[in-house]
Scaffold this active site. Structure first.
Site, mmCIF file in Angstrom:
data_model
loop_
_atom_site.group_PDB
_atom_site.id
_atom_site.type_symbol
_atom_site.label_atom_id
_atom_site.label_comp_id
_atom_site.label_asym_id
_atom_site.label_seq_id
_atom_site.Cartn_x
_atom_site.Cartn_y
_atom_site.Cartn_z
ATOM 1 N N HIS A 157 39.555 3.438 -2.242
ATOM 2 C CA HIS A 157 38.243 3.797 -2.789
ATOM 3 C C HIS A 157 37.194 3.830 -1.682
ATOM 4 C CE1 HIS A 157 39.315 3.875 -6.963
ATOM 5 N NE2 HIS A 157 39.664 2.595 -7.024
ATOM 6 N N HIS B 149 37.347 6.904 0.432
ATOM 7 C CA HIS B 149 36.843 8.036 -0.336
ATOM 8 C C HIS B 149 35.314 8.085 -0.228
ATOM 9 C CE1 HIS B 149 37.349 10.463 -4.358
ATOM 10 N NE2 HIS B 149 37.015 11.225 -3.336
ATOM 11 N N HIS C 109 44.588 -0.814 -2.152
ATOM 12 C CA HIS C 109 44.033 -0.046 -3.265
ATOM 13 C C HIS C 109 42.513 0.098 -3.129
ATOM 14 C CE1 HIS C 109 43.986 1.265 -7.579
ATOM 15 N NE2 HIS C 109 42.743 0.799 -7.499
ATOM 16 N N GLU C 110 41.834 -1.015 -2.925
ATOM 17 C CA GLU C 110 40.368 -0.965 -2.842
ATOM 18 C C GLU C 110 39.897 -0.230 -1.587
ATOM 19 O OE1 GLU C 110 38.761 -1.618 -5.384
ATOM 20 O OE2 GLU C 110 40.290 -2.728 -6.493
#
Length: 612
Positions: free
Chosen positions: A401, A404, A397-398
């Site tokens: 980010h 991105h 999940h991290e």
């Protein structure tokens, strides 16, 4: 900023630019999106009010934020303990803590004091066959004092009044004006549609719990599931991988991540040494993010181990974002005589971080981010850190980010990487979790992958997942109601609003006497935007199903996602990005029907929202 966003001259120029079709047509998508961000900030800062009133309002804002922080801290004091009789602990299903509590009660023959929110309280909710101790623990943990309720309602009222001062009908209207949803009505279109399509499976899941309760009570009638029954008849299960995997050390998981990014984007992760005093702790490791065509595109500092004094949980922080630097007007910067010796080192430091990337026009400041987790550290006794499956999900999940931030190459720092709409920013991170459902992706954790790639996933249906999803949508509806014009009415009562919602649209009836809303932490930091996480989960599930699920390592598909979504950061309308990625032009406008359409998309099995 409190001066700039009330500067009438700047607002007039911006107004002229955005209302001149020829000028707008000449702007790049990114420049237009950045201008719109400034325009929304001016609007929220009462730029159209008399000058003195607007400035007074902006001076009030920081004090208001400090008051909100102070108020939220006062809303969450320790709650008094509840007394549990020794006889109420009979038959506990928990053989660890439950057995210890039974022994304590047996030897002392005294009531046990159980604090709401403690490990003992959670254990009783999961393991006590007797309904009474579960009811007492639940009631104690979901009841607020009159003072706490008053503070919350004053906060909601102050937000509503603040939004009225700057020309909005409600706090939700003001907050959502620059989000994908645009309006509270559109949010309710999404939530209503999503709730309707979830109702059938959620009620079926609740029926399963009722049958379990009926069997437990040996009742002839089908009993009602109460709020304190859920965890006992459907205890939370730890997440597990869809196929058997070898022990997942940090090195193995990062190897899998690097291989996945190489397949999708032509990007790899490369560990590098750190300079003296570059990191804040010896646990911190530095990774270069290397693009096969452009070279190094950014850096990630991985601070992954728990330690004393470090904050808990996982997070992604932007230390330095991407932006174009060769057109900076440094010659026009304000210089104060006699400060060159102090400014000079800063200029030199910044110059060293600027790069020309192969294939890119211009010079860019490269992004630098921090990945924060609290995994157990390695030790001589235990060996290397082996991650639990939920920790692998957290890391993926991290890293969504982080990628991105790495790929979101923009000219303006205002829209770099994760600096995008609140109801869009979680898409890349949640999408990364979906990749963990694919045996093809999980094969990247193995040396050759042959022992994993051909395995068939072991699907397990957790009925509580549907109940939890339904309840999360109810909380999103409650969040919208708490930030609507309704809070300014003289008869507004937050507990009545909560009870009415759960008794008219909920699965499990509201327990009279409870008022858990003061513990709804998202009200403080994410007021009127709690729907965002579920909105992005629906989008991520749809993107996974339509784009990646059949061939999750396909470079062409990864490049499409990279070119249509990731590279823009927040520099393009999210609806335009989404419609281009999905080849769905009907989504471009992002209107009420588009919000309903997202509400029709289902969340993929195996990706479970955090329970509250």
């Amino acid at each position: 900023m409190n001066v700039l966003n009330t500067h009438v001259g700047l607002d007039e120029v911006l107004h002229t630019v955005l209302h001149d079709p020829e000028i707008v047509k000449s702007l790049s998508q990114e420049a237009l999106q950045t201008a719109l961000i400034f325009w929304h900030d001016f609007e929220k800062s009462a730029i159209n009010f008399p000058q003195n009133k607007g400035k007074d309002l902006c001076l009030f804002r920081p004090r208001f934020c400090l008051w909100v922080t102070s108020l939220s801290q006062k809303l969450l004091p320790p709650r008094p303990p509840v007394k549990i009789k020794p006889s109420e602990l009979e038959g506990l299903k928990d053989r660890g803590m439950g057995t210890r509590l039974q022994r304590q009660a047996f030897f002392t023959q005294k009531d046990l004091l159980v604090y709401p929110g403690s490990h003992q309280a959670y254990m009783i909710l999961r393991a006590a066959p007797d309904e009474e101790p579960r009811r007492k623990v639940y009631m104690a943990g979901h009841t607020s004092s009159a003072e706490q309720l008053d503070r919350l309602e004053r906060l909601l009222n102050a937000r509503a009044q603040l939004s009225r001062l700057v020309g909005w009908n409600s706090y939700a209207g003001m907050t959502l004006s620059d989000k994908m949803a645009k309006t509270p009505e559109n949010v309710n279109h999404f939530l209503g549609t999503f709730l309707d399509r979830t109702t059938l499976v959620a009620r079926k899941a609740l029926h399963t719990l009722s049958l379990r309760k009926q069997a437990h009570l040996k009742s002839t009638n089908l009993p009602i599931i109460q709020a304190w029954d859920r965890d006992y008849y459907c205890p939370p299960e730890p997440p597990a991988p869809p196929v058997p995997l070898p022990p997942l050390s940090l090195g193995r998981v990062f190897m899998g991540l690097s291989r996945l990014f190489q397949h999708l984007y032509g990007i790899t992760l490369r560990p590098v040494d750190v300079a003296s005093s570059e990191v804040w702790h010896s646990d911190v490791h530095k990774l270069e993010v290397v693009d096969e065509d452009r070279g190094v595109v950014g850096w990630i500092y991985a601070d992954l181990f728990a330690r004393s004094g470090k904050s808990r949980g996982a997070a992604h922080y932007t230390v330095r974002c991407s932006r174009r630097t060769d057109d900076d007007d440094e010659a026009g910067d304000l210089r104060i005589p006699g400060t060159d010796e102090f400014v000079g080192p800063s200029v030199e430091f910044e110059a060293a971080k600027r790069h020309r990337l192969r294939g890119e026009h211009g010079e860019f400041q490269l992004p630098l981010v921090v990945l924060l987790c609290d995994f157990g550290p390695p030790s001589v006794a235990r060996g290397p850190t082996i991650l639990e499956w939920y920790e692998v999900q957290t890391l993926f999940h991290e890293m969504g980010h982080a990628m991105h931030s790495m790929i979101g190459r923009t000219e303006y720092h205002n829209v770099a990487g994760t600096r995008c709409a609140t109801d869009f920013v979680e898409l890349p991170s949640i999408l990364m979790e979906h990749f963990l459902n694919s045996p093809k992706v999980l094969s990247l954790f193995d040396t050759d992958g042959s022992s994993i790639i051909n395995q068939i996933g072991n699907h397990h249906e957790d009925p509580c997942r549907h109940i939890d999803t339904y309840n999360h949508i109810l909380l999103s509806l409650l969040d919208q109601e708490y930030h609507s014009p309704y809070v300014l009415e003289s008869g507004f009562d937050s507990t009545t609003a909560l009870a009415n919602l759960y008794n008219t649209r909920g699965l499990i009836p509201h327990a009279p006497g409870t008022s858990f809303q003061t513990q709804f932490g998202h009200l403080f930091g994410y007021g009127a935007t709690y729907y965002s996480y579920h909105f992005d989960r629906a989008i991520a599930s749809h993107v996974w199903r339509k784009i990646f699920s059949a061939d999750p390592l396909n470079r062409e598909l990864g490049d499409k996602y990279k070119q249509e979504v990731l590279k823009y950061g927040g520099g393009r309308d999210p609806w335009l990005m989404l419609s281009a990625l999905l080849d769905a032009p009907e989504l471009e406008v992002g209107d009420a029907e588009a919000m309903r359409e997202v509400g029709r998309w289902r969340m993929e099995d195996g990706v479970v929202p955090e329970r509250h």
